[in-house]
Write a protein that holds these residues in place. Structure first.
Motif, short mmCIF file in Angstrom:
data_model
loop_
_atom_site.label_atom_id
_atom_site.label_comp_id
_atom_site.label_asym_id
_atom_site.label_seq_id
_atom_site.Cartn_x
_atom_site.Cartn_y
_atom_site.Cartn_z
N ALA A 10 66.50 21.46 43.24
CA ALA A 10 66.13 20.78 41.92
C ALA A 10 64.86 21.38 41.40
O ALA A 10 64.58 20.89 40.41
CB ALA A 10 66.20 19.27 42.31
N GLY A 13 61.23 26.60 39.71
CA GLY A 13 60.96 27.95 39.84
C GLY A 13 59.91 28.54 38.93
O GLY A 13 60.15 29.41 38.43
N ARG A 78 59.94 17.76 45.74
CA ARG A 78 61.20 18.26 47.03
C ARG A 78 61.41 16.94 47.73
O ARG A 78 62.72 16.99 48.20
CB ARG A 78 60.53 19.39 47.93
N SER A 81 63.91 14.87 46.28
CA SER A 81 65.28 15.63 46.00
C SER A 81 65.81 15.15 47.72
O SER A 81 67.05 15.03 47.69
CB SER A 81 65.19 16.98 45.84
N ALA A 101 67.62 25.92 48.63
CA ALA A 101 68.56 26.71 47.92
C ALA A 101 67.85 28.26 47.74
O ALA A 101 68.61 29.23 47.46
CB ALA A 101 68.63 26.28 46.58
N ALA A 102 66.59 28.23 47.78
CA ALA A 102 65.77 29.40 47.47
C ALA A 102 65.74 30.43 48.69
O ALA A 102 65.06 31.44 48.78
CB ALA A 102 64.52 29.02 47.04
N1 CTP Z 1 62.94 21.57 45.15
C1 CTP Z 1 63.69 20.46 44.97
N2 CTP Z 1 63.21 19.58 44.20
C2 CTP Z 1 62.16 19.51 43.64
C3 CTP Z 1 61.28 20.56 43.94
C4 CTP Z 1 61.75 21.72 44.69
O1 CTP Z 1 65.00 20.29 45.30
N3 CTP Z 1 61.64 18.58 42.88
C5 CTP Z 1 63.74 22.57 45.95
C6 CTP Z 1 63.68 23.92 45.17
O2 CTP Z 1 64.87 24.22 44.39
C7 CTP Z 1 63.96 25.13 46.35
C8 CTP Z 1 63.22 24.38 47.64
O3 CTP Z 1 62.94 22.80 47.16
O4 CTP Z 1 65.34 25.33 46.84
C9 CTP Z 1 61.85 24.98 47.83
O5 CTP Z 1 61.01 24.72 46.64
P1 CTP Z 1 60.29 25.83 46.11
O6 CTP Z 1 60.67 27.37 46.45
O7 CTP Z 1 58.76 25.62 45.75
O8 CTP Z 1 61.02 25.92 44.78
P2 CTP Z 1 60.49 25.43 43.21
O9 CTP Z 1 59.84 23.99 43.31
O10 CTP Z 1 61.61 25.34 42.50
O11 CTP Z 1 59.66 26.70 42.79
P3 CTP Z 1 57.93 26.76 42.06
O12 CTP Z 1 57.27 25.76 43.21
O13 CTP Z 1 57.60 27.88 42.12
O14 CTP Z 1 58.18 25.93 40.91
#
Ligand code: CTP
Ligand code: MG
Length: 225
Positions: A10, A13, A78, A81, A101-102
């Motif tokens: 969620a 990115g 995270r 989620s 997912a990443a």
């Molecule tokens: N994730 C999530 N819910 C959130 C934040 C992160 O489910 N509120 C998930 C991301 O989708 C990812 C995983 O946690 O699969 C690892 O996080 P990260 O690599 O930091 O992804 P993002 O938060 O999307 O990227 P960024 O920090 O660069 O915005």
């Protein structure tokens, strides 16, 4: 004992950029999340998959992943989620893996290795790799405080695996005032539960910045079909 995987997908990115939530960013023509879920489905020991999707895209993601994958709205962080997705586990699940997912190119064999280590008796198991770079601890102004010996440090990947009751207790005890926890095992450690490590996999790297996506595209293009 049945094994489930919770997939936090969620996030926005922000470091990758591109204006699309990272989980839906194409890799080899298909969304990164589809690759990640395919690897989980290919693992022998996985019997349930629950995905936390960007809240406005639950329908889209659900259609993408098909009827065998449960898709729920994710939360602001995270941890939110993952906590939400834990509520959707089937009653007979005894082992829970949490997988970003990443990390779309994670080998199914790593998923099974983590699950097997938990089924074999470890309450918490994480895949790790030695570090390539030296790490410094710095103060708020960026001045170096100390250099922990690199040989005793590990970079941590997912999937991370837990006995269900251990992960649920960790999330029940988590509250927003604690310092940021960047992985699930971090919450479990606070309970005093021992966390075991197993060897990670180079292909389980996290797509975080644009260069990571270029690397993932190159690896995928060289994969045997
Ligand atoms: N994730 C999530 N819910 C959130 C934040 C992160 O489910 N509120 C998930 C991301 O989708 C990812 C995983 O946690 O699969 C690892 O996080 P990260 O690599 O930091 O992804 P993002 O938060 O999307 O990227 P960024 O920090 O660069 O915005
Ligand atoms: Mg993030």
């Amino acid at each position: 004992a049945r094994v489930a995987v919770v997939v936090p997908a969620a996030g926005r990115g922000e470091r990758l950029g591109g204006g699309v939530p990272k989980a839906l960013r194409p890799l080899g023509g298909r969304p990164m999340l589809v690759h990640a879920v395919q690897a989980l489905s290919a693992a022998e020991l996985v019997s349930q998959i629950v995905v936390a999707a960007p809240p406005t895209l639950v329908e889209v993601v659900s259609r993408l992943l098909g009827p065998d994958v449960r898709v729920l709205p994710g939360g602001a962080e995270r941890v939110d989620s993952v906590r939400g997705a834990l509520r959707a586990l089937d009653d007979d699940i005894r082992v829970v893996l949490v997988h970003d997912a990443a990390r779309p190119l994670t080998p199914p064999s790593l998923v099974d290795a983590v699950a097997r280590a938990v089924l074999g008796g470890h309450p918490a198991v994480i895949p790790v790799l030695p570090l390539a770079d030296t790490v410094k601890e710095v103060d708020a102004d960026g001045r170096v405080l100390r250099t922990p010996p690199r040989g005793g440090l590990r970079a941590v990947q997912t999937p991370q695996g837990f006995r269900r009751e251990v992960l649920e207790a960790a999330y029940a005890s988590q509250d927003g005032d604690q310092p940021a926890v960047t992985d699930d095992a971090g919450l479990v450690e606070r309970l005093g539960v021992p966390v075991a490590t197993i060897p990670g996999a180079d292909e389980a790297f996290k797509v975080t910045r644009p260069a990571d996506l270029m690397f993932a595209e190159a690896l995928l293009a060289r994969r045997p079909l």
